[in-house]
Design an enzyme around this catalytic site. Structure first.
Site, mmCIF file in Angstrom:
data_model
loop_
_atom_site.group_PDB
_atom_site.id
_atom_site.type_symbol
_atom_site.label_atom_id
_atom_site.label_comp_id
_atom_site.label_asym_id
_atom_site.label_seq_id
_atom_site.Cartn_x
_atom_site.Cartn_y
_atom_site.Cartn_z
ATOM 1 N N HIS A 63 0.910 -1.089 -0.139
ATOM 2 C CA HIS A 63 -0.114 -0.068 0.006
ATOM 3 C C HIS A 63 0.728 1.346 0.026
ATOM 4 O O HIS A 63 0.419 2.511 -0.173
ATOM 5 C CB HIS A 63 -0.980 -0.179 1.221
ATOM 6 C CG HIS A 63 -2.129 0.689 0.837
ATOM 7 N ND1 HIS A 63 -3.327 0.573 1.574
ATOM 8 C CD2 HIS A 63 -2.731 1.522 -0.115
ATOM 9 C CE1 HIS A 63 -4.337 1.307 1.178
ATOM 10 N NE2 HIS A 63 -3.936 1.761 -0.037
ATOM 11 N N ASP A 102 -9.642 -0.505 3.838
ATOM 12 C CA ASP A 102 -8.309 -0.646 4.708
ATOM 13 C C ASP A 102 -8.907 -1.546 6.072
ATOM 14 O O ASP A 102 -9.779 -1.005 6.487
ATOM 15 C CB ASP A 102 -7.439 0.044 4.597
ATOM 16 C CG ASP A 102 -5.943 -0.514 4.863
ATOM 17 O OD1 ASP A 102 -5.707 -1.425 5.201
ATOM 18 O OD2 ASP A 102 -5.126 0.449 4.207
ATOM 19 N N ASP A 125 -3.256 3.422 8.261
ATOM 20 C CA ASP A 125 -2.045 3.707 7.319
ATOM 21 C C ASP A 125 -1.708 5.295 7.483
ATOM 22 O O ASP A 125 -1.470 6.042 6.524
ATOM 23 C CB ASP A 125 -2.452 3.673 5.830
ATOM 24 C CG ASP A 125 -2.363 2.070 5.696
ATOM 25 O OD1 ASP A 125 -2.020 1.151 6.542
ATOM 26 O OD2 ASP A 125 -2.753 1.660 4.523
ATOM 27 N N ASP A 177 -7.250 -1.959 -0.450
ATOM 28 C CA ASP A 177 -6.048 -3.001 0.370
ATOM 29 C C ASP A 177 -7.209 -4.302 0.764
ATOM 30 O O ASP A 177 -8.112 -4.047 1.280
ATOM 31 C CB ASP A 177 -5.783 -2.046 1.623
ATOM 32 C CG ASP A 177 -4.807 -3.208 2.265
ATOM 33 O OD1 ASP A 177 -4.622 -4.320 2.294
ATOM 34 O OD2 ASP A 177 -3.872 -2.430 3.105
ATOM 35 N N HIS A 214 -6.438 -1.099 8.359
ATOM 36 C CA HIS A 214 -5.670 -0.099 8.757
ATOM 37 C C HIS A 214 -5.872 1.329 8.424
ATOM 38 O O HIS A 214 -6.087 1.560 7.142
ATOM 39 C CB HIS A 214 -4.120 -0.508 8.665
ATOM 40 C CG HIS A 214 -3.662 -2.137 8.930
ATOM 41 N ND1 HIS A 214 -3.972 -3.028 7.964
ATOM 42 C CD2 HIS A 214 -3.491 -2.960 9.984
ATOM 43 C CE1 HIS A 214 -3.962 -4.266 8.436
ATOM 44 N NE2 HIS A 214 -3.453 -4.174 9.844
ATOM 45 N N HIS A 231 4.524 0.793 4.134
ATOM 46 C CA HIS A 231 3.001 0.644 3.753
ATOM 47 C C HIS A 231 2.042 0.917 5.035
ATOM 48 O O HIS A 231 0.796 0.925 4.542
ATOM 49 C CB HIS A 231 2.903 -0.893 3.436
ATOM 50 C CG HIS A 231 2.743 -1.996 4.388
ATOM 51 N ND1 HIS A 231 2.235 -3.063 4.315
ATOM 52 C CD2 HIS A 231 3.131 -1.754 5.831
ATOM 53 C CE1 HIS A 231 2.423 -3.887 5.575
ATOM 54 N NE2 HIS A 231 2.824 -2.958 6.358
ATOM 55 N N ASP A 287 -6.687 -6.450 2.671
ATOM 56 C CA ASP A 287 -7.124 -6.788 4.060
ATOM 57 C C ASP A 287 -8.245 -6.043 4.694
ATOM 58 O O ASP A 287 -8.647 -6.066 6.141
ATOM 59 C CB ASP A 287 -5.695 -6.587 4.664
ATOM 60 C CG ASP A 287 -5.339 -5.143 5.199
ATOM 61 O OD1 ASP A 287 -6.339 -4.249 5.192
ATOM 62 O OD2 ASP A 287 -4.099 -5.160 5.588
ATOM 63 N N GLU A 341 -1.559 -4.906 -1.753
ATOM 64 C CA GLU A 341 -1.615 -6.063 -0.471
ATOM 65 C C GLU A 341 -1.849 -7.471 -0.592
ATOM 66 O O GLU A 341 -1.997 -8.177 0.366
ATOM 67 C CB GLU A 341 -2.073 -5.515 0.964
ATOM 68 C CG GLU A 341 -1.404 -4.124 1.361
ATOM 69 C CD GLU A 341 -0.105 -4.146 1.904
ATOM 70 O OE1 GLU A 341 0.397 -5.345 1.890
ATOM 71 O OE2 GLU A 341 0.661 -3.188 2.008
#
Length: 307
Positions: free
Chosen positions: A99, A126, A130, A229, A128, A143, A231, A274
């Site tokens: 990412h 996402d 980030d 992303d 996260h 990332h 995830d 990712e």
């Protein structure tokens, strides 16, 4: 809905990640049929191949950042490639890679919007946030920092890639599906005013209401960029990522997100990042990502008449 011709840009690197393997993501998405899936909708698709860049040296952090030189090099290449396709009137799809590559792609989109008088809205899907900085993260993996860099917080080689600092304003971003945020990030996000729809919020109000709020204000002059992303998805359905976090959106919740974006008719650029085939099961995460892309381009169960 006007569908622009599409350009696929592969970026096979994991220099910003802690777990190697995302460098194989572009080919896994091609094997899963991303080009044919988009072309099925009558869209002209040009696969531009893969960008080149430095290898992953797998070194520890220096001054809080891992692989700064390599991350800068890759993102400059991404910026140039994405910007060129936008200038050619095309819809770029950047296949990562990790990412950190959003620094290059989104800075190019922001530059294009500034030059053409367009309003930018970034939907950041996402697990996260980030939004780490060097002093907040013990790993130094870049990332986990692209949002902060894009908003002007970080070293100049990364914040200045788009030619303007900051490339983005906090009001341009909506983060969706977040469920893993470091303590420092929590305070930082609140201080600068990033609008975050975390999984508790999704649980409380539902994905439809969440997406209606995330898309509020999107209109005919909006360039809608999706940074996906993988995830973001629950690891039960998408195991092929290096940073899984339980409790993510279901298959149908994720599809609803993409369908509602398609309904706006404003999608103009996309990141898919990712994806780590080394951790996947029979390429199922790549196939799910392609399934979501089909929904972004208008796949639906029934023909719906929007008023």
């Amino acid at each position: 809905m006007t569908i622009l011709p599409v350009s696929i840009i592969g970026v096979p690197t994991d220099v910003g990640a802690g777990t190697p393997g995302a460098r194989m993501g572009p080919e896994a998405l091609r094997v899963a049929g991303i080009v044919a899936a988009i072309a099925h909708f009558g869209v002209e698709v040009r696969d531009c191949g893969n960008l080149g860049g430095p290898s992953n040296p797998d070194l520890p952090a220096v001054n809080g950042f891992r692989h700064m030189h390599e991350v800068v090099a890759w993102n400059r290449s991404v910026h140039a490639a994405v910007y060129a396709e936008l200038q050619d009137g095309r819809l770029p799809i950047m296949l990562g890679g990790d990412h950190c590559l959003a620094i290059g792609s989104i800075s190019a989109v922001a530059r294009h919007c500034r030059e053409n008088g367009r309003q930018l809205r970034v939907l950041w899907f996402d697990a996260h946030a980030d939004f780490n900085t060097a002093i907040m993260t013990p790993s130094g993996n870049l990332h986990g920092m692209p949002g902060a860099f894009l908003c002007g917080y970080g070293p100049s080689p990364l914040t200045e890639i788009g030619g303007q600092v900051p490339a983005l304003l906090p009001r341009d971003i909506r983060q969706i599906g977040i469920r893993s945020v470091d303590d420092g990030e929590k305070r930082f996000l609140a201080e600068i005013g990033i609008e975050v729809f975390d999984m508790r919020y999704v649980d409380e109000v539902g994905m439809r209401e969440t997406m209606e709020q995330a898309l509020a204000g999107v209109g005919s002059e909006t360039h809608l960029h999706v940074s996906l992303d993988v995830d973001f998805l629950d690891p039960e359905i998408a195991p092929g990522v290096g940073t899984t976090v339980r409790g993510g959106p279901t298959y149908r919740e994720a599809q609803l997100c993409m369908e509602m974006i398609a309904d706006t008719g404003r999608l103009r650029s996309l990141d898919i990042v990712e994806l780590n085939p080394a951790l996947d099961l029979r390429n199922m995460t790549a196939e799910l990502a392609v399934d979501l892309v089909e929904s972004l381009f208008g796949k639906s169960t029934l023909m719906r008449l929007h008023r």
